[in-house]
Design an enzyme around this catalytic site. Structure first.
Site: not given
Length: 510
Positions: A304, A267
């Protein structure tokens, strides 16, 4: 049950149940107080940990699902018992407030318990059975049974921005253990003390349930060679990573270039664009602006899912939105960032965006040291489309307002976006037509689409997707949050005409 006692810091690695010193040490760089010395990782220690994980795999993967569920629940209990100590060291190391760390610890325990409940049900195994058809013409069909099986030892890299939920006992570790895979964690040097206490909790659960000691290891610190050795070890079957695009892509390439390539579930970041459609902008622009500023600056923008870009049609409603955002950002105080390096990268990223052609500064600040203060810029859709680098992530509380001249240019902006973890659409009833045009584009851009909300805050649940097309993640078919994350560490195996007594326990009688 754990008694809550925390062993004094050793500063060592935990390898297959033993605390092991390295050949050298590094000193942590806490937000406040004196740093502590921690052992440096090495390829030799990586090999020792991975060999132990491989040795533990046959016994651990063969455990009944109930036994693995109890293991996950026991880890949660052990973490809970060490809660005050985890919050204390986590705050000193990262500067994150106690409330944030308490919440993240709750999330970590919650996902361990959720995964335990999920594997008890057995649905994740996707068991299938096609009965034999011996009389079928022109050819008979054999008996076929299918089940998802654990793949083997998994490498996990701790994240800088989540010392609990995406680190030693975070989602990657918890999902791999749920799947039946031993785990070797490469701890993050930003919070090694937090990692050590969590490792103590996992070891306590292993010992309490008398599980194979190689089921979990933590290797602290180390230079780049340690991480490279971990992803290139021939016994590692997959890698979980949360971090930067540069670091993640380097590890991804190593995984792909191995003699036997393995999946890398990385990720890698996202700007999480928000499209504010005309009716919503007119009806509640100030409210959306305030919410955007709050989401943008939450946790110093170190999420994020931080919504770094807002896209709207240029016109009379755009200016009040911009001013309302400026007003909200002006009230935000300086916040501590996780590391000095992250703070420096934020300042450099702010300068990069501010120096773009046609970019106008709406709110500027002067962050210094390890602190972050917010920035807000705006740019036309035309200039945004001409400068792809404006769509690159800046890790911190920076917002970019993109003013598209018409619906066609808004669609062009959407089509130009890279892969994202999330895309948000602010819309009211009268926006349905434009939303319908955007939807087919946005569905291909992100793993999670939001209507009239903000993406910070990722629910740990069955239906959650935390992943997306590259560069948001390296595997668009996977998620690092939610029960579907367990599937990353499994592979389907078909048993053809296999004797009943030799089948895995979970396939017998199916």
């Amino acid at each position: 049950m754990a008694d809550g006692n925390v062993t004094p810091f050793r500063g060592h690695h935990l390898i297959a149940g033993e605390w092991v010193a390295g050949e050298g040490t590094f000193r942590s760089s806490p937000w406040t107080g004196e740093g502590l010395d921690f052992a440096v990782g090495s390829p030799a220690l990586v090999d020792r940990a991975v060999q132990a994980a491989e040795a533990a795999f046959p016994a651990y993967s063969a455990l009944p699902r109930e036994a693995r569920a109890q293991f996950l629940e026991r880890i949660a209990e052990e973490i809970e018992a060490r809660g005050p100590a985890i919050t204390e060291i986590g705050h000193l190391e990262t500067g994150l407030p106690a409330g944030r760390l308490d919440g993240e610890r709750g999330r970590t325990m919650g996902q361990l318990r959720l995964f335990a409940q999920h594997i008890r049900k057995g649905d994740y195994l996707d068991r299938r059975h096609d009965a034999a058809l011996p009389d079928r013409a022109p050819l008979p069909r054999p008996e076929l049974r299918l089940m998802q099986m654990p793949i083997g030892p998994v490498a996990v890299f701790g994240a800088s921005n989540f010392p609990l939920a995406f680190s030693v006992a975070g989602g990657d570790t918890a999902s791999a253990l749920a799947a039946g895979c031993p785990v070797v964690v490469k701890g993050h040097s930003a919070h090694p003390g937090t990692g050590e206490i969590v490792a103590q909790a996992i070891l306590a659960a292993i010992e309490a349930l008398d599980l194979p000691r190689g089921v979990f290891s933590l290797i602290q610190g180390g230079d780049r060679k340690t991480g490279e050795a971990l992803v290139q070890h021939p016994l590692i079957r997959a890698v979980g990573f949360t971090g930067s695009l540069t670091g993640g892509r380097a590890l991804f390439n190593l995984c792909a270039n191995r003699p036997e390539p393995i999946p890398f579930f990385g990720e890698l970041g996202s700007v999480n664009p928000m499209f504010v459609l005309p009716q919503a902008l007119s009806a509640r622009g100030a409210q959306i602006a305030s919410g955007w500023a709050g989401s943008l600056t939450m946790g110093a923008g170190q999420f994020c899912t931080n919504p770094g870009i807002a896209v709207m049609l240029d016109g009379p409603e755009a200016e009040p939105f911009a001013q309302a955002t400026v007003t909200a950002l002006a009230a935000v105080q300086a916040q501590t960032m996780l590391t000095d390096g992250i703070a420096q990268a934020y300042r450099e990223g702010s300068a990069r965006v501010g120096g773009g052609q046609g970019v106008k500064a709406l709110h500027v600040s002067e962050p210094s040291g390890r602190n972050a203060t917010p920035f807000l810029y705006e740019v036309s859709g035309e200039h945004f489309l001409a400068q792809p680098e404006l769509a690159h992530e800046v890790f911190g509380p920076l917002g970019l307002l993109v003013r598209a001249r018409d619906e066609g240019e808004m669609l062009q902006v959407a089509e130009a976006m890279d892969g994202q973890l999330t895309v948000t659409v602010q819309m009211d009833g009268g926006d349905a037509g434009l939303a319908r045009k955007l939807a087919p584009v946005l569905e291909r851009k992100a793993g999670r689409l939001l209507a009239n909300g903000f993406p910070t805050g990722v629910e740990v649940a069955d239906a959650m997707v935390h992943g997306g097309p590259y560069p948001a993640s390296t595997n668009f078919g996977a998620t690092s949050v939610g029960t579907l994350s367990i599937r990353r560490w499994l592979r389907p195996v078909c048993f053809q005409n296999w004797p009943e007594e030799l089948l895995p326990e979970d396939l017998k009688g199916i």
